[in-house]
Design a protein around this motif. Structure first.
Motif, PDB file in Angstrom:
ATOM      1  N   SER A  60       0.836  -1.205   0.000  1.00 19.49           N
ATOM      2  CA  SER A  60       0.000   0.000   0.000  1.00 19.49           C
ATOM      3  C   SER A  60       0.869   1.252   0.000  1.00 19.49           C
ATOM      4  N   PHE A  61       1.869   1.264   0.864  1.00 21.11           N
ATOM      5  CA  PHE A  61       2.765   2.417   0.964  1.00 21.11           C
ATOM      6  C   PHE A  61       3.471   2.690  -0.357  1.00 21.11           C
ATOM      7  N   LEU A  62       4.029   1.643  -0.945  1.00 20.20           N
ATOM      8  CA  LEU A  62       4.773   1.809  -2.196  1.00 20.20           C
ATOM      9  C   LEU A  62       3.873   2.244  -3.348  1.00 20.20           C
ATOM     10  N   LEU A  63       2.660   1.713  -3.389  1.00 13.95           N
ATOM     11  CA  LEU A  63       1.720   2.094  -4.447  1.00 13.95           C
ATOM     12  C   LEU A  63       1.319   3.559  -4.327  1.00 13.95           C
ATOM     13  N   ILE A  64       0.972   3.970  -3.120  1.00 11.86           N
ATOM     14  CA  ILE A  64       0.556   5.368  -2.908  1.00 11.86           C
ATOM     15  C   ILE A  64       1.731   6.309  -3.142  1.00 11.86           C
ATOM     16  N   LEU A  65       2.924   5.877  -2.721  1.00 15.96           N
ATOM     17  CA  LEU A  65       4.120   6.694  -2.930  1.00 15.96           C
ATOM     18  C   LEU A  65       4.411   6.853  -4.421  1.00 15.96           C
ATOM     19  N   LYS A  66       4.237   5.763  -5.169  1.00 12.81           N
ATOM     20  CA  LYS A  66       4.461   5.808  -6.616  1.00 12.81           C
ATOM     21  C   LYS A  66       3.505   6.803  -7.280  1.00 12.81           C
ATOM     22  N   ILE A  67       2.276   6.842  -6.793  1.00 10.80           N
ATOM     23  CA  ILE A  67       1.246   7.703  -7.395  1.00 10.80           C
ATOM     24  C   ILE A  67       1.402   9.159  -6.975  1.00 10.80           C
ATOM     25  N   THR A  68       1.616   9.394  -5.669  1.00  8.12           N
ATOM     26  CA  THR A  68       1.580  10.769  -5.148  1.00  8.12           C
ATOM     27  C   THR A  68       2.947  11.422  -4.982  1.00  8.12           C
ATOM     28  N   LYS A  69       4.001  10.597  -4.771  1.00  9.08           N
ATOM     29  CA  LYS A  69       5.358  11.082  -4.486  1.00  9.08           C
ATOM     30  C   LYS A  69       5.489  11.727  -3.100  1.00  9.08           C
ATOM     31  N   TYR A  70       4.440  11.618  -2.283  1.00  7.07           N
ATOM     32  CA  TYR A  70       4.483  12.177  -0.927  1.00  7.07           C
ATOM     33  C   TYR A  70       4.694  11.044   0.083  1.00  7.07           C
ATOM     34  N   VAL A  71       5.816  11.035   0.791  1.00  2.00           N
ATOM     35  CA  VAL A  71       6.060  10.020   1.814  1.00  2.00           C
ATOM     36  C   VAL A  71       5.071  10.170   2.962  1.00  2.00           C
ATOM     37  N   SER A  72       4.840  11.394   3.378  1.00  2.00           N
ATOM     38  CA  SER A  72       3.950  11.645   4.514  1.00  2.00           C
ATOM     39  C   SER A  72       2.529  11.170   4.227  1.00  2.00           C
ATOM     40  N   LEU A  73       2.002  11.511   3.064  1.00  2.00           N
ATOM     41  CA  LEU A  73       0.647  11.094   2.688  1.00  2.00           C
ATOM     42  C   LEU A  73       0.573   9.576   2.571  1.00  2.00           C
ATOM     43  N   SER A  74       1.597   8.972   1.996  1.00  2.00           N
ATOM     44  CA  SER A  74       1.639   7.517   1.857  1.00  2.00           C
ATOM     45  C   SER A  74       1.615   6.841   3.226  1.00  2.00           C
ATOM     46  N   SER A  75       2.330   7.421   4.181  1.00  4.12           N
ATOM     47  CA  SER A  75       2.376   6.871   5.536  1.00  4.12           C
ATOM     48  C   SER A  75       1.010   6.920   6.200  1.00  4.12           C
ATOM     49  N   MET A  76       0.344   8.055   6.078  1.00  7.02           N
ATOM     50  CA  MET A  76      -0.960   8.214   6.730  1.00  7.02           C
ATOM     51  C   MET A  76      -2.027   7.333   6.091  1.00  7.02           C
ATOM     52  N   VAL A  77      -2.054   7.291   4.770  1.00  8.88           N
ATOM     53  CA  VAL A  77      -3.047   6.457   4.076  1.00  8.88           C
ATOM     54  C   VAL A  77      -2.797   4.984   4.361  1.00  8.88           C
ATOM     55  N   THR A  78      -1.535   4.602   4.422  1.00  3.92           N
ATOM     56  CA  THR A  78      -1.198   3.207   4.738  1.00  3.92           C
ATOM     57  C   THR A  78      -1.715   2.830   6.118  1.00  3.92           C
ATOM     58  N   GLY A  79      -1.666   3.757   7.057  1.00  5.42           N
ATOM     59  CA  GLY A  79      -2.232   3.503   8.382  1.00  5.42           C
ATOM     60  C   GLY A  79      -3.717   3.199   8.300  1.00  5.42           C
ATOM     61  N   ILE A  80      -4.425   3.966   7.497  1.00  2.00           N
ATOM     62  CA  ILE A  80      -5.865   3.749   7.325  1.00  2.00           C
ATOM     63  C   ILE A  80      -6.118   2.391   6.666  1.00  2.00           C
ATOM     64  N   VAL A  81      -5.298   2.054   5.666  1.00  2.00           N
ATOM     65  CA  VAL A  81      -5.397   0.739   5.013  1.00  2.00           C
ATOM     66  C   VAL A  81      -5.174  -0.371   6.041  1.00  2.00           C
ATOM     67  N   ALA A  82      -4.238  -0.145   6.958  1.00  2.00           N
ATOM     68  CA  ALA A  82      -3.942  -1.150   7.994  1.00  2.00           C
ATOM     69  C   ALA A  82      -5.152  -1.376   8.901  1.00  2.00           C
TER      70      ALA A  82
END
Length: 193
Positions: A126-148
């Motif tokens: 999830s983190f890598l996919l969101i990071l690939k799309i958005t390029k934001y580490v912070s956003l990827s971290s937060m969204v990954t938490g929600i996915v978790a």
């Protein structure tokens, strides 16, 4: 009493400042004086590069994993997830770095890894996919938490639902300045992916 011993040990493990050690030993540089000043993997990637960033990421994950594994290693009934929380606190407020640490992402992941490798794998993807799309580490971290949290509910693991919810809220809290920068479009994007 065993909870107290494990909690203190987990906090001390979490307090090991991986980014500071890698910066000083490998680069003769105090990473707190550069970039965001944060003692986490993201700042390490930005300042010291991919190799150093990966070393810090793995070290920070393993701090959480080892801390959460303590009850199992010593054959007790203490809850690994609760013990793991103390490693996250140690990473965020480290005794060995004037209580100014990272943002709890990698170490939180390490705690999850100790209890559910499947959920950890889902989080990484999830983190890598969101990071690939958005390029934001912070956003990827937060969204990954929600996915978790959602994944924990699907897995019907009550302990994981509670702990991932707590950790996600904490991660979002730790990223509150990043949220403002994202909204203002001033949050830096990664360039290596």
């Amino acid at each position: 009493m065993i909870y107290v011993i494990f909690a203190i040990t987990a906090y001390m493990l979490g307090s090991i400042p991986s980014a500071l050690l890698v910066g000083k030993v490998g680069y003769n540089l105090d990473i707190r004086e550069y970039g965001s000043g944060n003692l986490g993997a993201t700042n390490t990637f930005r300042i010291l590069g991919i190799k150093a960033g990966l070393i810090v990421t793995v070290a920070d994950i393993l701090k959480g994993t080892l801390a959460a594994a303590l009850p199992v290693l010593f054959g007790t009934t203490a809850d690994p997830l609760i013990i793991g929380l103390f490693a996250v606190l140690g990473h965020t407020y480290p005794l060995f770095a004037k209580f100014k640490g990272g943002k709890a992402v990698a170490t939180s992941g390490g705690v999850i890894l100790a209890v559910s490798p499947l959920l950890f794998a889902i989080m990484v993807l999830s983190f890598l996919l969101i990071l690939k799309i958005t390029k934001y580490v912070s956003l990827s971290s937060m969204v990954t938490g929600i996915v978790a949290v959602i994944s924990s509910a699907i897995l019907q693991h009550v302990g994981l639902i509670i702990i991932t919810s707590v950790l996600t809220l904490f991660v979002i809290y730790r990223h509150r300045t990043n949220i403002k920068r994202i909204l203002n479009k001033t949050e830096p994007k990664i360039t290596w992916m």
